[in-house]
Design an enzyme around this catalytic site. Structure first.
Site, PDB file in Angstrom:
ATOM      1  N   ASP A  31       0.674  -1.196  -0.032  1.00  0.00           N
ATOM      2  CA  ASP A  31      -0.148   0.084   0.076  1.00  0.00           C
ATOM      3  C   ASP A  31       1.011   1.202   0.061  1.00  0.00           C
ATOM      4  OD1 ASP A  31      -2.185   1.866   0.280  1.00  0.00           O
ATOM      5  OD2 ASP A  31      -2.420   1.262   2.538  1.00  0.00           O
ATOM      6  N   LYS A  69      -1.814  -2.208  -4.427  1.00  0.00           N
ATOM      7  CA  LYS A  69      -2.737  -1.178  -4.679  1.00  0.00           C
ATOM      8  C   LYS A  69      -2.138  -0.151  -5.592  1.00  0.00           C
ATOM      9  CE  LYS A  69      -5.536  -0.707  -0.515  1.00  0.00           C
ATOM     10  NZ  LYS A  69      -5.910   0.070   0.808  1.00  0.00           N
TER      11      LYS A  69
HETATM   12  P1  IMP Z   1       2.015  -0.150   3.867  1.00  0.00           P
HETATM   13  O1  IMP Z   1       0.997   1.160   3.821  1.00  0.00           O
HETATM   14  O2  IMP Z   1       2.538  -0.643   2.429  1.00  0.00           O
HETATM   15  O3  IMP Z   1       2.908  -0.215   4.773  1.00  0.00           O
HETATM   16  O4  IMP Z   1       0.886  -1.376   4.252  1.00  0.00           O
HETATM   17  C1  IMP Z   1       0.664  -1.935   5.582  1.00  0.00           C
HETATM   18  C2  IMP Z   1      -0.231  -2.857   5.886  1.00  0.00           C
HETATM   19  O5  IMP Z   1      -1.446  -2.148   5.808  1.00  0.00           O
HETATM   20  C3  IMP Z   1      -0.461  -3.922   5.145  1.00  0.00           C
HETATM   21  O6  IMP Z   1       0.513  -4.923   5.093  1.00  0.00           O
HETATM   22  C4  IMP Z   1      -1.693  -4.536   5.564  1.00  0.00           C
HETATM   23  O7  IMP Z   1      -1.738  -5.141   6.487  1.00  0.00           O
HETATM   24  C5  IMP Z   1      -2.419  -3.049   5.783  1.00  0.00           C
HETATM   25  N1  IMP Z   1      -3.024  -2.652   4.472  1.00  0.00           N
HETATM   26  C6  IMP Z   1      -3.032  -1.741   3.625  1.00  0.00           C
HETATM   27  N2  IMP Z   1      -3.969  -1.676   2.798  1.00  0.00           N
HETATM   28  C7  IMP Z   1      -4.904  -2.383   3.273  1.00  0.00           C
HETATM   29  C8  IMP Z   1      -6.295  -2.900   2.840  1.00  0.00           C
HETATM   30  O8  IMP Z   1      -6.753  -2.168   1.983  1.00  0.00           O
HETATM   31  N3  IMP Z   1      -6.846  -3.777   3.664  1.00  0.00           N
HETATM   32  C9  IMP Z   1      -6.323  -4.299   4.935  1.00  0.00           C
HETATM   33  N4  IMP Z   1      -5.233  -3.988   5.190  1.00  0.00           N
HETATM   34  C10 IMP Z   1      -4.550  -3.080   4.396  1.00  0.00           C
END
Ligand code: IMP
Ligand code: MG
Length: 195
Positions: A103, A131
């Site tokens: 994300d 994403k």
């Molecule tokens: P980051 O923002 O790339 O560090 O993502 C961190 C974490 O946020 C991911 O490993 C997921 O656990 C959670 N996450 C991000 N987007 C979603 C979503 O759409 N649904 C559920 N969890 C999410």
């Protein structure tokens, strides 16, 4: 909140994850005499990793790490914590990080920097979902293996949670408030990504 329209069904997940496992196994042939060190990012990667590893028939050890960056909301808190013990003996190892979703990039950015500082022989990243971020990610991360590219929407199921729930749902769906949106299919079809 509840699970709304389905975005990726069980069969699509099974087919794609099997393909990812086969591709990872092929790529591992170059160093098939060294075991793989798998680092799943808990809790979200639990279900994906459990299925993926059954399509990777090589000698491997599994060294999970736990991170937290969402605290009951659908927006990132902007801060990532690594909880529990990160393996410290990864020098010379072939490491594969698995996570549920890329994300903002903060989690995988932090983890890959920390692991790379230990000088592994190789470091690759496999994510089930990536994403689309029209404005870019907080931290640029190149995932080597991507199951599906999705739009910038909050999804749950198959390991992904909202406020700790819905991880056990067998497919991936959009989150919605109860008794609101009509039960129609979203206009966002996931696209297979060959990484
Ligand atoms: P980051 O923002 O790339 O560090 O993502 C961190 C974490 O946020 C991911 O490993 C997921 O656990 C959670 N996450 C991000 N987007 C979603 C979503 O759409 N649904 C559920 N969890 C999410
Ligand atoms: Mg996660």
């Amino acid at each position: 909140m509840e699970i709304g329209p389905e975005l990726i069904n069980q069969q699509q997940l099974a087919v794609r994850i099997n393909q990812m496992g086969e591709q990872i196994t092929r790529d591992l042939q170059h160093h098939r005499h060294t075991p793989l060190t798998l680092v799943p990012v808990l809790t979200g990667a639990l279900v994906f990793t459990a299925d993926l590893i059954r399509s990777i028939p090589v000698k491997m050890s599994i060294r999970p790490v736990t991170t937290a960056s969402y605290h009951g909301a659908t927006e990132s808190s902007g801060k990532v914590d690594i909880r529990g013990d990160l393996p410290t003996d990864l020098a010379g190892a072939h490491v594969l990080i698995t996570d549920d979703i890329l994300d903002s990039g903060r989690t995988l950015g932090l983890l890959s920097r920390v692991i790379r500082s230990q000088n592994p022989a190789s470091l690759r990243i496999a994510v089930l979902l990536r994403k689309n971020k029209p404005l870019g990610r907080e931290e640029h991360v190149d995932a080597d293996y991507v199951g599906f590219d999705i739009e910038d929407e909050f999804v749950v199921g198959y390991g992904l949670d909202y406020d700790g729930y819905f991880r056990n749902h067998p497919a991936i769906g959009l989150l919605r408030a109860p008794d609101t949106a009509p039960d129609t299919a979203p206009n966002t079809h996931p696209r297979d990504t060959l990484a």
